[in-house]
Design an enzyme around this catalytic site. Structure first.
Site, PDB file in Angstrom:
ATOM      1  CB  VAL A  92      -0.998  -0.153   1.234  1.00  0.00           C
ATOM      2  CG1 VAL A  92      -1.794   1.375   1.152  1.00  0.00           C
ATOM      3  CG2 VAL A  92      -1.741  -1.218   1.321  1.00  0.00           C
ATOM      4  CB  CYS A  93       1.562   3.779  -2.458  1.00  0.00           C
ATOM      5  SG  CYS A  93       2.319   5.341  -2.682  1.00  0.00           S
ATOM      6  CG  LEU A  94      -2.182   5.835   3.549  1.00  0.00           C
ATOM      7  CD1 LEU A  94      -3.003   6.745   2.995  1.00  0.00           C
ATOM      8  CD2 LEU A  94      -2.818   4.885   4.382  1.00  0.00           C
TER       9      LEU A  94
END
Length: 157
Positions: A92-94
């Site tokens: 996940v890119c957060l």
């Protein structure tokens, strides 16, 4: 293994067992000898009601490093999801999961999972991680939502 990391993760587990959002799952895995591995959690995030994600339960692995909570956990959908902010590997890119961006040691597992649920329906198009999902999201929202609904159906519990 860091005593600080294990102590914090034991607190997190206790807090989660006492109070967590409906439909979410966060459980430490077990080692081969049957003991609990607090550094590796199996989680699941339900799709939010009223969104194309509704009905799906999306499995996610949360891996903690020895320097947690100084560094954020790695969060990875297994299997990877079709989403602009999920790398093809499932990671996940957060921003709250990035040490040099918005990560703070006070952020809890519950806050991370709620943040990822929010991201599912509200992608950050300024920070794409998956070209195909990003392109379809930007160019053909109807097709994007159709693919998301199919994915939610595929991963319904």
């Amino acid at each position: 293994m860091s005593g600080i990391a294990l102590s914090r993760l034991a607190q997190e587990r206790k807090a989660w067992r006492k109070d967590h959002p409906f439909g979410f799952v966060a459980v430490p895995t077990k080692n081969p000898d049957g003991t609990m591995n607090l550094m590796n959690w199996e989680c699941a995030i339900p799709g939010k009601k009223g969104t194309p994600w509704e009905g799906g339960l999306f499995k996610l692995r949360m891996l903690f490093k020895d320097d947690y909570p100084s560094s954020p956990p790695k969060c990875k959908f297994e299997p990877p999801l079709f989403h602009p902010n999920v790398y093809p590997s499932g990671t996940v890119c957060l921003s709250i999961l990035e040490e040099d961006k918005d990560w703070r040691p006070a952020i809890t597992i519950k806050q991370i999972l709620l943040g990822i649920q929010e991201l599912l329906n509200e992608p950050n198009i300024q920070d794409p991680a998956q070209a195909e999902a990003y392109t379809i999201y930007c160019q053909n929202r109807v097709e994007y939502e159709k693919r998301v609904r199919a994915q939610a159906k595929k991963f319904s519990p």
